[in-house]
Design an enzyme around this catalytic site. Structure first.
Site, PDB file in Angstrom:
ATOM      1  N   ASP A  13       0.832  -1.204   0.000  1.00 16.44           N
ATOM      2  CA  ASP A  13       0.000   0.000   0.000  1.00 16.44           C
ATOM      3  C   ASP A  13       0.869   1.257   0.000  1.00 16.44           C
ATOM      4  OD1 ASP A  13      -2.305   1.466   0.019  1.00 16.44           O
ATOM      5  OD2 ASP A  13      -2.724   1.197   2.151  1.00 16.44           O
ATOM      6  N   ASN A  61     -10.331  -3.028  -7.011  1.00 16.37           N
ATOM      7  CA  ASN A  61      -9.491  -2.039  -7.693  1.00 16.37           C
ATOM      8  C   ASN A  61      -9.979  -1.674  -9.091  1.00 16.37           C
ATOM      9  OD1 ASN A  61      -6.336  -3.173  -6.239  1.00 16.37           O
ATOM     10  ND2 ASN A  61      -7.759  -1.608  -5.555  1.00 16.37           N
TER      11      ASN A  61
END
Length: 239
Positions: A13, A61
């Site tokens: 991340d 995503n």
């Protein structure tokens, strides 16, 4: 005190924030993130890790801007083209987990070629989660398990399901992660390996993924080894 981890899972991340902090487009952060993948795989081999699972692209995503998704797919193609032979030379096995139905056919073909080429390598197994979701993994496993049990005439009891379901998860054959690392300071698991991480140690670090280094990985391992893992029991147990 825990032994060294056999299996490390990482939620990579912070690519976008890394780029934003430098006045760069988010895609620049993803490009640097690919370099971190190569660096961390090498570090994991040096540190004796047997399995490394990286969360590359989640089922959620797809909701990101079209240009960003397109760039992520371009980087995936680039990584597979450029790194497959190198992974094989270094005795690294590559496996991709997640739904392939939504991926472009050329990407699926490259994944299959990379998996076939590296299938017998033994230095480390690197699993990259693409179009992956933990809930979807469990639902798919449960569906396939129920079908297989019916075909084999196995009574669908709780005990039978507990024994058989892990065999149908995307990570079948690998031990559950000993430690789950998330970079960038966020503190959630984001639908990643929900079944497999039931007893994983969680390690959160503030380092953004493009800056994640061997030293960060070593810090997580040191922290892990100092923990007293009980797996719901009273006394420490060796896993």
């Amino acid at each position: 005190m825990s032994q060294s981890p056999r299996h490390i899972a990482i939620i990579m991340d912070g690519n976008g924030r890394w780029a934003t902090q430098r006045g760069l487009p988010r895609t620049a952060g993803h490009q640097r993130g690919v370099e971190s993948v190569k660096r961390v795989v090498e570090a994991a081999v040096e540190l004796g890790v047997e399995y490394l699972t990286l969360f590359g692209f989640s089922t959620e995503n797809w909701s990101r801007p079209v240009d960003e998704v397109r760039e992520l797919m371009r980087l995936l193609r680039m990584y597979l083209r450029a790194e497959t032979a190198e992974l094989h030379r270094n005795n690294i096995r590559l496996k991709v987990i997640g739904r392939r139905e939504e991926l472009e056919p050329d990407i699926v073909k490259m994944i299959e070629q990379a998996e076939n080429l590296t299938a017998n390598n033994t230095a480390i197994t690197v699993m990259i989660a693409l179009n992956y979701g933990g809930r979807q993994d469990i639902l798919c496993a449960a569906t396939n398990m129920a079908r297989a049990m019916a075909e084999q005439g196995i009574e669908p009891t709780y005990e039978a399901a507990e024994e058989y379901l892990p065999q149908f998860l995307s990570t079948a054959g690998a031990p559950d992660p000993d430690i789950l690392i998330r970079t960038s300071g966020e503190r959630r698991i984001s639908n990643f390996l929900l079944w497999q991480c039931a007893y994983s140690e969680l390690f959160y670090c503030d380092t953004l993924w493009p800056d994640f280094s061997k030293a960060d990985l070593e810090a997580a391992i040191v922290d892990f080894k100092a923990r007293d893992r009980r797996f719901g029991g009273v006394k420490s147990e060796a896993k």
